[in-house]
Design a protein around this motif. Structure first.
Motif, PDB file in Angstrom:
ATOM      1  N   TYR A  28      -1.689 -24.277   5.055  1.00 13.55           N
ATOM      2  CA  TYR A  28      -1.828 -22.853   5.082  1.00 13.55           C
ATOM      3  C   TYR A  28      -1.444 -22.188   6.197  1.00 13.55           C
ATOM      4  CZ  TYR A  28      -5.222 -24.163   1.263  1.00 13.55           C
ATOM      5  OH  TYR A  28      -5.702 -24.649   0.124  1.00 13.55           O
ATOM      6  N   ASP A  29      -1.133 -22.427   7.137  1.00 15.21           N
ATOM      7  CA  ASP A  29      -0.527 -21.797   8.460  1.00 15.21           C
ATOM      8  C   ASP A  29       0.685 -21.567   8.165  1.00 15.21           C
ATOM      9  OD1 ASP A  29      -0.023 -20.912  10.763  1.00 15.21           O
ATOM     10  OD2 ASP A  29      -0.171 -22.713  11.936  1.00 15.21           O
ATOM     11  N   LEU A  31       2.083 -21.044   5.368  1.00 16.90           N
ATOM     12  CA  LEU A  31       2.179 -20.053   4.055  1.00 16.90           C
ATOM     13  C   LEU A  31       1.547 -18.664   4.715  1.00 16.90           C
ATOM     14  CD1 LEU A  31       0.979 -22.198   1.065  1.00 16.90           C
ATOM     15  CD2 LEU A  31       3.317 -21.313   1.539  1.00 16.90           C
ATOM     16  N   GLY A  32       1.087 -18.758   5.995  1.00 12.71           N
ATOM     17  CA  GLY A  32       0.496 -17.480   6.366  1.00 12.71           C
ATOM     18  C   GLY A  32      -0.735 -17.132   5.820  1.00 12.71           C
ATOM     19  N   LEU A  33      -1.634 -18.179   5.159  1.00  9.24           N
ATOM     20  CA  LEU A  33      -2.963 -17.745   4.654  1.00  9.24           C
ATOM     21  C   LEU A  33      -3.895 -17.802   5.850  1.00  9.24           C
ATOM     22  CD1 LEU A  33      -2.987 -19.973   1.691  1.00  9.24           C
ATOM     23  CD2 LEU A  33      -2.831 -17.376   1.679  1.00  9.24           C
ATOM     24  N   VAL A  34      -3.774 -18.434   6.675  1.00  5.32           N
ATOM     25  CA  VAL A  34      -4.587 -18.461   7.976  1.00  5.32           C
ATOM     26  C   VAL A  34      -3.771 -18.586   8.996  1.00  5.32           C
ATOM     27  CG1 VAL A  34      -6.325 -19.806   9.500  1.00  5.32           C
ATOM     28  CG2 VAL A  34      -6.616 -19.215   7.018  1.00  5.32           C
ATOM     29  N   GLN A  35      -3.976 -17.877  10.221  1.00 10.26           N
ATOM     30  CA  GLN A  35      -3.006 -17.997  11.191  1.00 10.26           C
ATOM     31  C   GLN A  35      -3.679 -18.009  12.487  1.00 10.26           C
ATOM     32  OE1 GLN A  35      -1.276 -14.013  10.836  1.00 10.26           O
ATOM     33  NE2 GLN A  35       0.352 -14.879   9.479  1.00 10.26           N
ATOM     34  N   PRO A  36      -4.013 -19.317  13.059  1.00  5.77           N
ATOM     35  CA  PRO A  36      -4.756 -19.729  14.179  1.00  5.77           C
ATOM     36  C   PRO A  36      -4.032 -19.201  15.562  1.00  5.77           C
ATOM     37  CG  PRO A  36      -3.693 -21.598  13.160  1.00  5.77           C
ATOM     38  CD  PRO A  36      -3.468 -20.596  12.208  1.00  5.77           C
ATOM     39  N   THR A  53     -12.434 -17.958   6.523  1.00  6.78           N
ATOM     40  CA  THR A  53     -11.332 -17.596   5.669  1.00  6.78           C
ATOM     41  C   THR A  53     -10.863 -18.785   4.939  1.00  6.78           C
ATOM     42  OG1 THR A  53     -10.614 -15.963   7.074  1.00  6.78           O
ATOM     43  CG2 THR A  53      -8.796 -16.761   5.673  1.00  6.78           C
ATOM     44  N   LEU A  54     -10.494 -19.961   5.684  1.00  8.33           N
ATOM     45  CA  LEU A  54     -10.501 -21.282   4.763  1.00  8.33           C
ATOM     46  C   LEU A  54     -11.310 -21.548   3.592  1.00  8.33           C
ATOM     47  CD1 LEU A  54      -9.463 -23.472   7.863  1.00  8.33           C
ATOM     48  CD2 LEU A  54      -7.751 -22.680   6.158  1.00  8.33           C
ATOM     49  N   ARG A  55     -12.451 -21.484   4.114  1.00  7.21           N
ATOM     50  CA  ARG A  55     -13.525 -21.691   3.128  1.00  7.21           C
ATOM     51  C   ARG A  55     -13.318 -20.690   1.801  1.00  7.21           C
ATOM     52  NH1 ARG A  55     -18.415 -22.132   7.055  1.00  7.21           N
ATOM     53  NH2 ARG A  55     -18.199 -24.497   7.446  1.00  7.21           N
ATOM     54  N   GLU A  56     -12.863 -19.537   2.118  1.00  8.29           N
ATOM     55  CA  GLU A  56     -12.608 -18.537   1.036  1.00  8.29           C
ATOM     56  C   GLU A  56     -11.427 -18.982   0.169  1.00  8.29           C
ATOM     57  OE1 GLU A  56     -13.201 -14.809  -1.452  1.00  8.29           O
ATOM     58  OE2 GLU A  56     -14.413 -16.501  -0.378  1.00  8.29           O
ATOM     59  N   VAL A  57     -10.224 -19.336   0.842  1.00 11.03           N
ATOM     60  CA  VAL A  57      -9.179 -19.786   0.135  1.00 11.03           C
ATOM     61  C   VAL A  57      -9.624 -20.888  -0.672  1.00 11.03           C
ATOM     62  CG1 VAL A  57      -6.998 -20.935   0.591  1.00 11.03           C
ATOM     63  CG2 VAL A  57      -7.720 -18.970   2.037  1.00 11.03           C
ATOM     64  N   GLN A  58     -10.282 -21.779  -0.259  1.00  9.48           N
ATOM     65  CA  GLN A  58     -10.606 -22.985  -1.223  1.00  9.48           C
ATOM     66  C   GLN A  58     -11.752 -22.633  -2.250  1.00  9.48           C
ATOM     67  OE1 GLN A  58     -13.316 -26.011   0.766  1.00  9.48           O
ATOM     68  NE2 GLN A  58     -12.250 -27.457  -0.020  1.00  9.48           N
TER      69      GLN A  58
END
Length: 146
Positions: A28-29, A31-36, A53-58
Motif C-alpha cells: 500500500y505504501d 502504491l501511495g495509498l498510505v504514506q507513513p 486509513t489502512l482500515r478504510e482501505v480494507q
C-alpha cells in the motif's frame, strides 16, 4: 495522549492494529495509498491516522469491492474535500458584513487577508502568500488557473 498524526508505530504494530500483514502495508505504501513517515534509516513509522486509513482501505476493498486504483482515487478526493472544507472554514472566519477580506496581490493572485494585513506597493511580498505559510493569506484565484 498520542496525537493522531504522531508517527510512532513500527510496521509490525501498525499491521496488527490494522488487521493486515506487514507485506500488505508495504504494498500500500508503494502504491501511495498510505504514506507513513520514515526514520533516518528509512524504516516506516505509522500514525493513528495512517492506521485508520489502512482500515478504510480494507473496508472499501472487502465490503464494497472497490479495486486499489479506485480506493486511491477515493482517498485523494476525500483529502481534497477536507482541504476545501478547511479553506471554507478559514474564509468564514473573515465573514463580517461590510469588511473587505480579499485583495489583489502584485503577482495578480486574488488573496484573502486578515484584519490589518492589507499590503500596498513595496510592502507586498515578492511571491504570493500560500496557505499555512504564516503570513495570514490564502490564494483564492490565480490568473490563467483552472
Amino acid at each position: 495522549m498520542v496525537s493522531e498524526d504522531a508517527q510512532v508505530y513500527v510496521i509490525s504494530v501498525a499491521a496488527e492494529l490494522a488487521g493486515m500483514h506487514p507485506q500488505t502495508l508495504r504494498q500500500y505504501d508503494r502504491l501511495g495509498l498510505v504514506q507513513p513517515g520514515r526514520t533516518r534509516g528509512r524504516g516506516r513509522r505509522y500514525s493513528l491516522r495512517d492506521i485508520a486509513t489502512l482500515r478504510e482501505v480494507q473496508r472499501l476493498s472487502q465490503e464494497e469491492g472497490v479495486n486499489l486504483a479506485g480506493i486511491k482515487r477515493i482517498l485523494e478526493l476525500e483529502s481534497e474535500v477536507d482541504r476545501l472544507r478547511r479553506q471554507v472554514d478559514y474564509l468564514r472566519a473573515f465573514a463580517e458584513p461590510g469588511r473587505r477580506v480579499f485583495t489583489a496581490h502584485p503577482s495578480g493572485d486574488v488573496v484573502a487577508v486578515g484584519r490589518g494585513q492589507r499590503r500596498r506597493g513595496a510592502e507586498a511580498p515578492a511571491e504570493a502568500p500560500r496557505p499555512g505559510d504564516g503570513r495570514g493569506a490564502i490564494v483564492l484565484w490565480r490568473p490563467g488557473a483552472r
